[in-house]
Design a protein around this motif. Sequence first.
Motif, PDB file in Angstrom:
ATOM      1  N   ILE A  68     -27.209  -8.617  22.779  1.00 46.72           N
ATOM      2  CA  ILE A  68     -26.592  -9.790  22.154  1.00 46.72           C
ATOM      3  C   ILE A  68     -26.847  -9.750  20.650  1.00 46.72           C
ATOM      4  O   ILE A  68     -25.934  -9.929  19.838  1.00 46.72           O
ATOM      5  CB  ILE A  68     -27.129 -11.096  22.777  1.00 46.72           C
ATOM      6  N   GLY A  69     -28.100  -9.474  20.265  1.00 38.36           N
ATOM      7  CA  GLY A  69     -28.439  -9.366  18.850  1.00 38.36           C
ATOM      8  C   GLY A  69     -27.709  -8.214  18.179  1.00 38.36           C
ATOM      9  O   GLY A  69     -27.222  -8.343  17.048  1.00 38.36           O
ATOM     10  N   PHE A  70     -27.607  -7.076  18.860  1.00 37.50           N
ATOM     11  CA  PHE A  70     -26.900  -5.922  18.315  1.00 37.50           C
ATOM     12  C   PHE A  70     -25.446  -6.267  18.031  1.00 37.50           C
ATOM     13  O   PHE A  70     -24.911  -5.952  16.965  1.00 37.50           O
ATOM     14  CB  PHE A  70     -26.985  -4.745  19.283  1.00 37.50           C
ATOM     15  N   TYR A  74     -23.919  -6.150  14.386  1.00 33.70           N
ATOM     16  CA  TYR A  74     -22.879  -5.161  14.101  1.00 33.70           C
ATOM     17  C   TYR A  74     -21.626  -5.837  13.548  1.00 33.70           C
ATOM     18  O   TYR A  74     -21.018  -5.355  12.589  1.00 33.70           O
ATOM     19  CB  TYR A  74     -22.544  -4.358  15.356  1.00 33.70           C
ATOM     20  N   ASN A  75     -21.240  -6.954  14.150  1.00 34.45           N
ATOM     21  CA  ASN A  75     -20.068  -7.686  13.662  1.00 34.45           C
ATOM     22  C   ASN A  75     -20.297  -8.262  12.271  1.00 34.45           C
ATOM     23  O   ASN A  75     -19.368  -8.351  11.474  1.00 34.45           O
ATOM     24  CB  ASN A  75     -19.682  -8.794  14.639  1.00 34.45           C
ATOM     25  N   TRP A  76     -21.512  -8.649  11.985  1.00 39.65           N
ATOM     26  CA  TRP A  76     -21.838  -9.262  10.698  1.00 39.65           C
ATOM     27  C   TRP A  76     -22.044  -8.202   9.607  1.00 39.65           C
ATOM     28  O   TRP A  76     -21.524  -8.336   8.500  1.00 39.65           O
ATOM     29  CB  TRP A  76     -23.089 -10.132  10.852  1.00 39.65           C
ATOM     30  N   TRP A 124     -30.749   2.010  19.528  1.00 39.34           N
ATOM     31  CA  TRP A 124     -30.291   3.131  18.724  1.00 39.34           C
ATOM     32  C   TRP A 124     -29.144   3.895  19.352  1.00 39.34           C
ATOM     33  O   TRP A 124     -28.238   4.367  18.633  1.00 39.34           O
ATOM     34  CB  TRP A 124     -31.446   4.066  18.374  1.00 39.34           C
ATOM     35  N   VAL A 125     -29.138   4.052  20.651  1.00 41.12           N
ATOM     36  CA  VAL A 125     -28.014   4.761  21.277  1.00 41.12           C
ATOM     37  C   VAL A 125     -26.734   3.947  21.101  1.00 41.12           C
ATOM     38  O   VAL A 125     -25.677   4.494  20.766  1.00 41.12           O
ATOM     39  CB  VAL A 125     -28.314   5.086  22.757  1.00 41.12           C
ATOM     40  N   ALA A 126     -26.806   2.637  21.288  1.00 43.20           N
ATOM     41  CA  ALA A 126     -25.630   1.783  21.071  1.00 43.20           C
ATOM     42  C   ALA A 126     -25.182   1.844  19.606  1.00 43.20           C
ATOM     43  O   ALA A 126     -23.985   1.932  19.318  1.00 43.20           O
ATOM     44  CB  ALA A 126     -25.939   0.346  21.476  1.00 43.20           C
TER      45      ALA A 126
END
Length: 194
Positions: A68-70, A74-76, A124-126
């Motif tokens: 959820i945080g990722f 990422y969007n921000w 990290w993989v994501a």
Amino acid sequence: MKKLRQLFDVRSGELKPALLMFGFFFSIIAVFQILKPLKKGLFVSHFGAEHELIAKGINIDVAFTAMIGFTYLYNWLGGRRLVRFLCGFFSIALLVFYAVVTDAPSGFVNYAFYLFGDLWSTVWVATFWAFLNEISTSEQSARLYGLIGTGGLLGGIAGSALVSGTVKSYSSAPLILLCLVLTAAIFFFAGRID
């Protein structure tokens, strides 16, 4: 380099970014292969193997929260800024663990380090695949992902070899410092990609 270009159908201007992403993925997987046995060995020696199931259950919640945080970050921030942010976050965490993880860490430190090791690979993989998707076209991915993915395979081999070669003669501290060096390498590789 010519044979490498022919083997993987690397076209003009693609070799440098592909090799940088190769190094990026190599570093991620090498750290994962260092942290995995290190965190598990410390945890099992302190709590026992049967207690690890509890930690794995907690890890599911940590991974869910991390994704959820990722997604939000990422969007921000976008891919490049997210990589820089994560390098800073994980570098600080590794420095803290370097200071507090001993060969027999306390229960709290043990749990935190165990969850951190799984958090590393999840995040990290994501991040790697999202960033790679951001900087490449689908046509490039069909040609270059084999070369880039090989970095992960070799990183896994190198990380495992480093642990098996040093864990008997060294404490966990040098391995944690090595993870910090590889995190700096991720920062370098991502920053050099055009």
